[in-house]
Write a protein that holds these residues in place. Sequence first.
Motif, PDB file in Angstrom:
ATOM      1  N   ARG A 128       0.798  -1.220   0.000  1.00  0.00           N
ATOM      2  CA  ARG A 128       0.000   0.000   0.000  1.00  0.00           C
ATOM      3  C   ARG A 128       0.836   1.280   0.000  1.00  0.00           C
ATOM      4  O   ARG A 128       0.526   2.216  -0.747  1.00  0.00           O
ATOM      5  CB  ARG A 128      -0.969  -0.003   1.185  1.00  0.00           C
ATOM      6  CG  ARG A 128      -1.957   1.155   1.166  1.00  0.00           C
ATOM      7  CD  ARG A 128      -3.040   0.973   2.230  1.00  0.00           C
ATOM      8  NE  ARG A 128      -3.824  -0.222   1.973  1.00  0.00           N
ATOM      9  CZ  ARG A 128      -4.818  -0.286   1.103  1.00  0.00           C
ATOM     10  NH1 ARG A 128      -5.122   0.782   0.371  1.00  0.00           N
ATOM     11  NH2 ARG A 128      -5.495  -1.387   0.934  1.00  0.00           N
ATOM     12  N   PRO A 129       1.898   1.405   0.811  1.00  0.00           N
ATOM     13  CA  PRO A 129       2.683   2.651   0.759  1.00  0.00           C
ATOM     14  C   PRO A 129       3.292   2.921  -0.610  1.00  0.00           C
ATOM     15  O   PRO A 129       3.333   4.073  -1.062  1.00  0.00           O
ATOM     16  CB  PRO A 129       3.775   2.419   1.816  1.00  0.00           C
ATOM     17  CG  PRO A 129       3.185   1.423   2.752  1.00  0.00           C
ATOM     18  CD  PRO A 129       2.370   0.507   1.892  1.00  0.00           C
ATOM     19  N   LEU A 130       3.747   1.862  -1.301  1.00  0.00           N
ATOM     20  CA  LEU A 130       4.331   2.043  -2.634  1.00  0.00           C
ATOM     21  C   LEU A 130       3.268   2.509  -3.619  1.00  0.00           C
ATOM     22  O   LEU A 130       3.512   3.432  -4.418  1.00  0.00           O
ATOM     23  CB  LEU A 130       4.948   0.726  -3.106  1.00  0.00           C
ATOM     24  CG  LEU A 130       5.505   0.728  -4.541  1.00  0.00           C
ATOM     25  CD1 LEU A 130       6.618   1.758  -4.674  1.00  0.00           C
ATOM     26  CD2 LEU A 130       6.018  -0.664  -4.907  1.00  0.00           C
ATOM     27  N   VAL A 131       2.088   1.881  -3.567  1.00  0.00           N
ATOM     28  CA  VAL A 131       1.003   2.280  -4.463  1.00  0.00           C
ATOM     29  C   VAL A 131       0.609   3.729  -4.185  1.00  0.00           C
ATOM     30  O   VAL A 131       0.374   4.519  -5.107  1.00  0.00           O
ATOM     31  CB  VAL A 131      -0.203   1.339  -4.312  1.00  0.00           C
ATOM     32  CG1 VAL A 131      -1.418   1.874  -5.085  1.00  0.00           C
ATOM     33  CG2 VAL A 131       0.149  -0.058  -4.784  1.00  0.00           C
ATOM     34  N   GLY A 132       0.538   4.093  -2.891  1.00  0.00           N
ATOM     35  CA  GLY A 132       0.202   5.467  -2.538  1.00  0.00           C
ATOM     36  C   GLY A 132       1.207   6.461  -3.107  1.00  0.00           C
ATOM     37  O   GLY A 132       0.820   7.534  -3.591  1.00  0.00           O
ATOM     38  N   LYS A 133       2.492   6.113  -3.078  1.00  0.00           N
ATOM     39  CA  LYS A 133       3.514   7.004  -3.624  1.00  0.00           C
ATOM     40  C   LYS A 133       3.392   7.125  -5.141  1.00  0.00           C
ATOM     41  O   LYS A 133       3.575   8.211  -5.706  1.00  0.00           O
ATOM     42  CB  LYS A 133       4.905   6.500  -3.245  1.00  0.00           C
ATOM     43  CG  LYS A 133       5.257   6.682  -1.775  1.00  0.00           C
ATOM     44  CD  LYS A 133       6.673   6.216  -1.481  1.00  0.00           C
ATOM     45  CE  LYS A 133       7.027   6.437  -0.017  1.00  0.00           C
ATOM     46  NZ  LYS A 133       8.408   5.972   0.283  1.00  0.00           N
ATOM     47  N   ILE A 134       3.080   6.017  -5.813  1.00  0.00           N
ATOM     48  CA  ILE A 134       2.918   6.057  -7.267  1.00  0.00           C
ATOM     49  C   ILE A 134       1.743   6.943  -7.652  1.00  0.00           C
ATOM     50  O   ILE A 134       1.842   7.794  -8.546  1.00  0.00           O
ATOM     51  CB  ILE A 134       2.741   4.636  -7.829  1.00  0.00           C
ATOM     52  CG1 ILE A 134       4.025   3.829  -7.651  1.00  0.00           C
ATOM     53  CG2 ILE A 134       2.325   4.688  -9.300  1.00  0.00           C
ATOM     54  CD1 ILE A 134       3.891   2.376  -8.013  1.00  0.00           C
TER      55      ILE A 134
END
Length: 225
Positions: A128-134
């Motif tokens: 989730r944090p990676l998707v949020g950053k993208i």
Amino acid sequence: MITLHYLEHSRAQRVLWLLEELELDYQLVRYRRDADTGLAPGSLKTIHGLGKSPVLTDGELTLAESGAIVDYLAQRYGAATLLPERETAEWWQYVYWLHYAEGSLMPPLLMRFVFERVRQAPMPFFVRPLVGKIVAGVNKAFLDGQIHTHLNFVADHLSCHEWFGGTRFGAADIQMSFPLEAAMHSPALADRFPRLRAYVNAIQARPAYRRALKAGGDYRYGPDI
């Protein structure tokens, strides 16, 4: 008999509103979105091969695409009330806004909607944090600028025109309603663009618009953009 194949929470709402503005007799066939995917049900493909809404039938004619439907209904039933005189400068403004709504304004709004759906989708917690950053990166690098450029452009037009067709309400306003309602559903954008917020409030106060809401039921514009 005119029949509108009406998918809940969709562009079909503005076609229903147009039918009410024209005070035409019509029947409404309702479709609910799939609870898991949010997409139109497969049964719509029996009406039109793409399985999307709105779809309008009028006698032997079956017509999809909201812009084409708005244009057809306005030209056949509302030329005297909802369209400017043909071949005038106002006529070509109508043609412009009819195509601009879906061709230019809606794509970045739709992309924001899709990315928001991706961000909110179920996924492993460590992803989730990676998707949020993208998603945040795409918004900052592209979508935010595109959306604000378009909304500034529309607001500039409405700063010196009461309606998209000029001095009177018309079919161009109905076509432009869906993307502007979607944009003004965001409190941040509504605060930043008070002219657009006032315009949306004005169209939503029209008696025919209120009748369309009553006929179609609950109508949501999607997540904040």
